[in-house]
Design an enzyme around this catalytic site. Structure first.
Site, mmCIF file in Angstrom:
data_model
loop_
_atom_site.group_PDB
_atom_site.id
_atom_site.type_symbol
_atom_site.label_atom_id
_atom_site.label_comp_id
_atom_site.label_asym_id
_atom_site.label_seq_id
_atom_site.Cartn_x
_atom_site.Cartn_y
_atom_site.Cartn_z
ATOM 1 N N CYS A 118 -5.549 -2.551 -1.890
ATOM 2 C CA CYS A 118 -4.451 -2.346 -1.352
ATOM 3 C C CYS A 118 -3.363 -3.344 -1.902
ATOM 4 C CB CYS A 118 -4.618 -2.127 -0.103
ATOM 5 S SG CYS A 118 -5.405 -3.700 1.055
ATOM 6 N N ASN B 245 -1.367 -0.304 4.059
ATOM 7 C CA ASN B 245 -2.461 -0.492 3.076
ATOM 8 C C ASN B 245 -3.386 0.619 2.688
ATOM 9 O OD1 ASN B 245 -3.182 -1.069 5.804
ATOM 10 N ND2 ASN B 245 -5.443 -1.364 5.137
#
Length: 310
Positions: free
Chosen positions: A129, A288
Site C-alpha cells: 500500500c 491503504n
C-alpha cells in the site's frame, strides 16, 4: 466483450474490499469465486450474500470447483508465505496472477509507472500500500531529473485498517517497498518505513516522500508531481496532495552524506500525501486498502482489455 471471471484468494479486509470493487467498478472483470480458509470469516459470508461462489478450503478447494475452469485472473490477497504455492498452481493452470502480498515473485507493478511493460508477465506484484501511494511520486521526480540518489518514504496507516496479514508481513513490507522505490521509482537507494497509528478516531492514510535529486529545478519537479497525482486519481479518486511540495537546496557549502553514495548536492523534495478510501468495505480512513485494491483491479482490467479482447 464478456467479462473475465476472477478468483480472490484471501477473504480478509483486502480481499473483501477487492471483491466489492470488482462487482461495482470493474470494466472487464466479473466475480467468480471468493476463497478463504476460515468458514466463519466475514468476507466469505458477505460473498455468499452477494451470490458469489465460495470455498473455505484455500486454493486446493478452488481447484476442485467447477468455476475454476472459467477463472482467468487470480488475485492473491493471502500472505507472502502462501503466495509461492498459490502462484505455482494458478500459473500451471494458465491463469493470470495479480499478487497483493509482499512476496514479489513477479515484477513490481505500479499502474501509472510501468504497467504496460509488465502486461506479458503471468505474475505481477502490486508492491505494498505504501509503495502504490509513494512510488508514483518518486518516479515523478525521477522523470524530470538526471538522477535521484536517494528516496525515503513513510507510510502511516490506521491500526484498525491493518489486518493480521498486514501485521504478519511488516518486514516484507519494508523490504519490498524499498526494492520497488529503487527498481520502479528510479532512486539509486531507497528506504521505507510503515507506522500503524492507533489514534482515535482513526486517521486517514498519510504518506511522506523525501527525495534527493539532481538536474531539475523545483518548478519542474512540482509540475511533474502534480501531473502524476492526477494520473493516480484516475483509479484512486481519494489520492491527493496535503500541501504544496516543499523544497530545500543542498549546496556545496553543506553537502549531505549518503551512505554508499558519498556527498550529495542538489534538491531535497518533501511530498505530503493523503489517501482517502472509497469506503466500499471498510471506512474511508482505510486508504491503504483502497489504493492496493484499486491498483490491482486497474492492472487486471488492463490485462484483460489487451489480452482477451485480441
Amino acid at each position: 466483450m464478456s467479462k473475465a471471471k476472477v478468483a480472490i484468494l484471501g477473504s480478509g479486509n483486502i480481499g473483501t474490499d477487492l471483491m466489492i470493487k470488482v462487482m461495482r467498478n470493474a470494466r472487464h472483470l466479473g466475480m467468480g469465486v471468493m476463497v478463504g480458509v476460515d468458514p466463519e470469516s466475514d468476507g466469505l459470508a458477505r460473498a455468499r450474500r452477494l451470490g458469489v461462489a465460495t470455498t473455505h478450503e484455500g486454493i486446493d478447494g478452488l481447484t476442485r470447483m467447477p468455476e475454476w475452469q472459467d477463472v482467468k485472473v487470480v488475485f492473491d490477497a493471502t500472505s507472502a508465505y502462501a503466495h509461492k504455492r498459490n502462484s505455482e498452481i494458478a500459473i500451471a493452470a494458465g491463469k493470470q496472477v495479480i499478487d497483493l502480498t509482499p512476496a514479489a515473485i513477479g515484477p513490481y507493478t505500479v499502474p501509472v509507472v510501468n504497467l504496460d511493460a509488465n502486461l506479458d508477465q503471468r505474475n505481477v506484484n502490486m508492491v505494498t500500500c505504501g509503495g502504490q501511494a509513494t512510488i508514483p511520486m518518486v518516479y515523478a521526480v525521477k522523470r524530470v531529473s538526471k538522477a535521484v540518489p536517494y528516496a525515503e518514504i513513510v507510510a502511516s496507516i490506521s491500526s484498525k485498517s491493518a489486518g493480521p496479514g498486514t501485521r504478519a508481513n511488516i518486514d516484507e513490507f519494508t523490504q519490498t517497498t524499498r526494492g520497488a522505490i529503487e527498481q520502479v521509482g528510479g532512486a539509486a537507494r531507497g528506504k521505507a518505513i510503515i507506522i500503524l497509528n492507533p489514534a482515535e478516531p482513526p486517521l486517514i492514510m498519510r504518506d511522506t516522500v523525501f527525495t534527493l535529486s539532481q538536474g531539475a529545478e523545483p518548478e519542474e519537479i512540482e509540475a511533474s508531481v502534480e501531473a502524476m497525482v492526477k494520473e493516480v486519481q484516475s483509479y484512486v479518486p481519494g489520492y491527493r496532495l496535503k500541501q504544496k511540495v516543499q523544497f530545500e537546496r543542498i549546496g556545496n557549502n553543506a553537502p549531505l552524506k549518503i551512505p554508499g553514495y558519498g556527498e550529495f548536492t542538489g534538491i531535497k523534495s518533501s511530498i505530503f500525501l493523503e489517501v482517502e478510501g472509497a469506503a466500499h468495505y471498510l471506512p474511508a480512513y482505510s486508504g491503504n486498502l483502497d489504493i492496493m485494491t484499486s491498483a490491482a483491479m486497474a492492472t487486471a482490467d488492463r490485462w484483460v482489455e489487451r489480452t482477451l479482447a485480441a
